[in-house]
Design a protein around this motif. Structure first.
Motif, short mmCIF file in Angstrom:
data_model
loop_
_atom_site.label_atom_id
_atom_site.label_comp_id
_atom_site.label_asym_id
_atom_site.label_seq_id
_atom_site.Cartn_x
_atom_site.Cartn_y
_atom_site.Cartn_z
N LEU A 6 10.75 -8.62 1.40
CA LEU A 6 9.88 -9.44 2.26
C LEU A 6 8.62 -8.68 2.65
CD1 LEU A 6 12.73 -10.95 4.42
CD2 LEU A 6 11.12 -12.30 3.04
N LEU A 7 8.79 -7.40 3.02
CA LEU A 7 7.63 -6.60 3.42
C LEU A 7 6.72 -6.33 2.22
CD1 LEU A 7 9.38 -4.11 5.86
CD2 LEU A 7 7.99 -6.11 6.45
N GLU A 8 7.31 -6.11 1.06
CA GLU A 8 6.50 -5.92 -0.15
C GLU A 8 5.72 -7.19 -0.47
OE1 GLU A 8 9.09 -4.61 -3.29
OE2 GLU A 8 9.64 -2.79 -2.18
N ALA A 9 6.37 -8.35 -0.38
CA ALA A 9 5.70 -9.63 -0.65
C ALA A 9 4.53 -9.83 0.31
CB ALA A 9 6.70 -10.78 -0.54
N ALA A 10 4.73 -9.51 1.58
CA ALA A 10 3.64 -9.63 2.56
C ALA A 10 2.52 -8.66 2.24
CB ALA A 10 4.17 -9.39 3.97
N SER A 11 2.87 -7.43 1.85
CA SER A 11 1.87 -6.41 1.53
C SER A 11 0.96 -6.84 0.39
CB SER A 11 2.55 -5.09 1.16
OG SER A 11 3.28 -4.59 2.24
N LEU A 12 1.53 -7.54 -0.58
CA LEU A 12 0.75 -7.99 -1.74
C LEU A 12 -0.31 -9.02 -1.37
CD1 LEU A 12 3.62 -8.24 -4.37
CD2 LEU A 12 1.78 -6.52 -4.28
N LEU A 13 -0.19 -9.62 -0.19
CA LEU A 13 -1.17 -10.62 0.26
C LEU A 13 -2.33 -10.01 1.05
CD1 LEU A 13 1.41 -13.33 1.38
CD2 LEU A 13 -0.01 -13.36 -0.68
N GLU A 17 -9.13 -3.58 0.79
CA GLU A 17 -10.25 -3.05 1.57
C GLU A 17 -10.09 -3.24 3.07
OE1 GLU A 17 -11.30 -7.29 0.44
OE2 GLU A 17 -10.42 -5.58 -0.61
N ILE A 18 -9.08 -4.00 3.52
CA ILE A 18 -8.87 -4.24 4.95
C ILE A 18 -8.23 -3.01 5.58
CG2 ILE A 18 -7.69 -5.72 6.62
CD1 ILE A 18 -9.94 -7.05 4.94
N ALA A 19 -8.74 -2.64 6.78
CA ALA A 19 -8.19 -1.47 7.49
C ALA A 19 -8.10 -1.77 8.98
CB ALA A 19 -9.07 -0.25 7.25
N ASN A 22 -7.45 2.26 13.20
CA ASN A 22 -7.07 3.64 12.87
C ASN A 22 -7.15 3.93 11.38
OD1 ASN A 22 -6.48 4.08 15.60
ND2 ASN A 22 -4.41 3.31 15.33
N ASP A 23 -7.87 3.09 10.65
CA ASP A 23 -8.07 3.24 9.20
C ASP A 23 -6.77 3.18 8.39
OD1 ASP A 23 -10.86 3.36 9.27
OD2 ASP A 23 -10.81 5.50 9.76
N ILE A 24 -5.80 2.43 8.88
CA ILE A 24 -4.58 2.19 8.12
C ILE A 24 -4.85 1.05 7.15
CG2 ILE A 24 -2.16 1.45 8.23
CD1 ILE A 24 -2.55 4.19 9.46
N THR A 25 -4.48 1.24 5.89
CA THR A 25 -4.66 0.20 4.88
C THR A 25 -3.30 -0.17 4.29
OG1 THR A 25 -4.90 1.72 3.03
CG2 THR A 25 -6.92 1.18 4.26
N VAL A 26 -3.32 -1.15 3.42
CA VAL A 26 -2.08 -1.56 2.78
C VAL A 26 -1.48 -0.43 1.95
CG1 VAL A 26 -3.10 -2.59 0.71
CG2 VAL A 26 -0.96 -3.51 1.63
N LEU A 44 2.61 -2.21 11.24
CA LEU A 44 1.28 -2.01 10.65
C LEU A 44 0.80 -3.26 9.93
CD1 LEU A 44 1.67 1.66 9.42
CD2 LEU A 44 0.37 0.85 11.40
N LEU A 45 1.71 -3.97 9.29
CA LEU A 45 1.31 -5.23 8.65
C LEU A 45 0.85 -6.25 9.70
CD1 LEU A 45 4.03 -5.47 5.87
CD2 LEU A 45 1.55 -5.44 5.50
N GLU A 46 1.54 -6.29 10.84
CA GLU A 46 1.10 -7.17 11.93
C GLU A 46 -0.32 -6.80 12.36
OE1 GLU A 46 3.84 -7.18 15.25
OE2 GLU A 46 5.53 -7.66 13.96
N GLU A 47 -0.60 -5.50 12.47
CA GLU A 47 -1.95 -5.05 12.85
C GLU A 47 -2.98 -5.48 11.81
OE1 GLU A 47 -2.72 -1.02 14.19
OE2 GLU A 47 -0.61 -0.84 14.79
N LEU A 48 -2.65 -5.34 10.54
CA LEU A 48 -3.59 -5.76 9.49
C LEU A 48 -3.85 -7.27 9.56
CD1 LEU A 48 -2.42 -3.57 6.49
CD2 LEU A 48 -4.65 -3.49 7.61
N GLY A 49 -2.83 -8.03 9.94
CA GLY A 49 -2.99 -9.47 10.10
C GLY A 49 -3.93 -9.83 11.23
#
Length: 197
Positions: A6-13, A17-19, A22-26, A44-49
């Motif tokens: 599930l986390l991998e599937a979300a990461s692929l979306l 270039e999004i950060a 704190n400069d965290i990227t996928v 971290l995925l929530e933060e990227l969202g």
């Protein structure tokens, strides 16, 4: 699917270039996934969202992963964000009336549980205020005390009734006929694209 899938599937979306602030990227998230640090990856995925609009399927994958990890608040937040993806975002600055002036004597939960009525300017056929219901999420705090003030997010049960809202518009919250709080609309964002199923 299990949590890593599930986390991998979300990461692929998430665009590379999004950060975050704190400069965290996928790419950083992939490192956490390979180390089985799923809770960190979820956060971290929530933060990227929050940095970039992502599709409904992103939030639903995160919500399901959070549920499987028994992270109830994260699951509720991801479901909330999925709702906003489909229906738009309404943020407001809410001030509750003090306990000496209102029916409510206890704090309200911040995690999208309360479903108050709102006077958003709609009228009945006879000219009376037509109150509309919206769930309430208090940002950055688990509870809002009577007399307290906080930024909130609203999830209308019927989003079509809320289409006229504009920033700086004043709306009132009701738990009965009396005013329980007053809010100033901060942001209104309509859905930007047709959400994925």
């Amino acid at each position: 699917m299990d949590v890593p899938e599930l986390l991998e599937a979300a990461s692929l979306l998430v665009p590379e270039e999004i950060a975050t602030e704190n400069d965290i990227t996928v790419n950083d998230i992939w490192d956490y996934l390979t180390k089985d640090e799923w809770e960190v990856a979820l956060g971290l995925l929530e933060e990227l969202g929050d940095v970039h609009p992502l599709p409904f399927s992103f939030w639903e994958s995160l919500a399901t992963a959070a549920e499987q990890m028994r992270l109830e608040e994260s699951a509720a937040w991801c479901h909330w964000r999925g709702y906003e993806t489909r229906n738009g975002i309404i943020r407001a600055d809410l001030t509750l009336r003090p306990g000496t002036e209102a029916r409510r004597q206890t704090p309200i939960s911040g995690a999208g549980v309360l479903r108050p009525m709102w006077n958003i300017g709609n009228r009945t056929a006879t000219g009376e205020p037509a109150l509309s219901i919206a769930l309430l999420w208090v940002e950055l705090t688990p509870f809002l005390e009577p007399g307290g003030r906080a930024s909130v997010r609203l999830a209308p049960l019927d989003p079509s009734q809320w289409q006229h809202l504009q920033p700086n518009q004043v709306i009132t919250m009701h738990e009965d006929r009396s005013v329980a709080g007053t809010a100033v609309v901060l942001e209104v964002h309509r859905p930007t694209a047709t959400p994925s199923p």
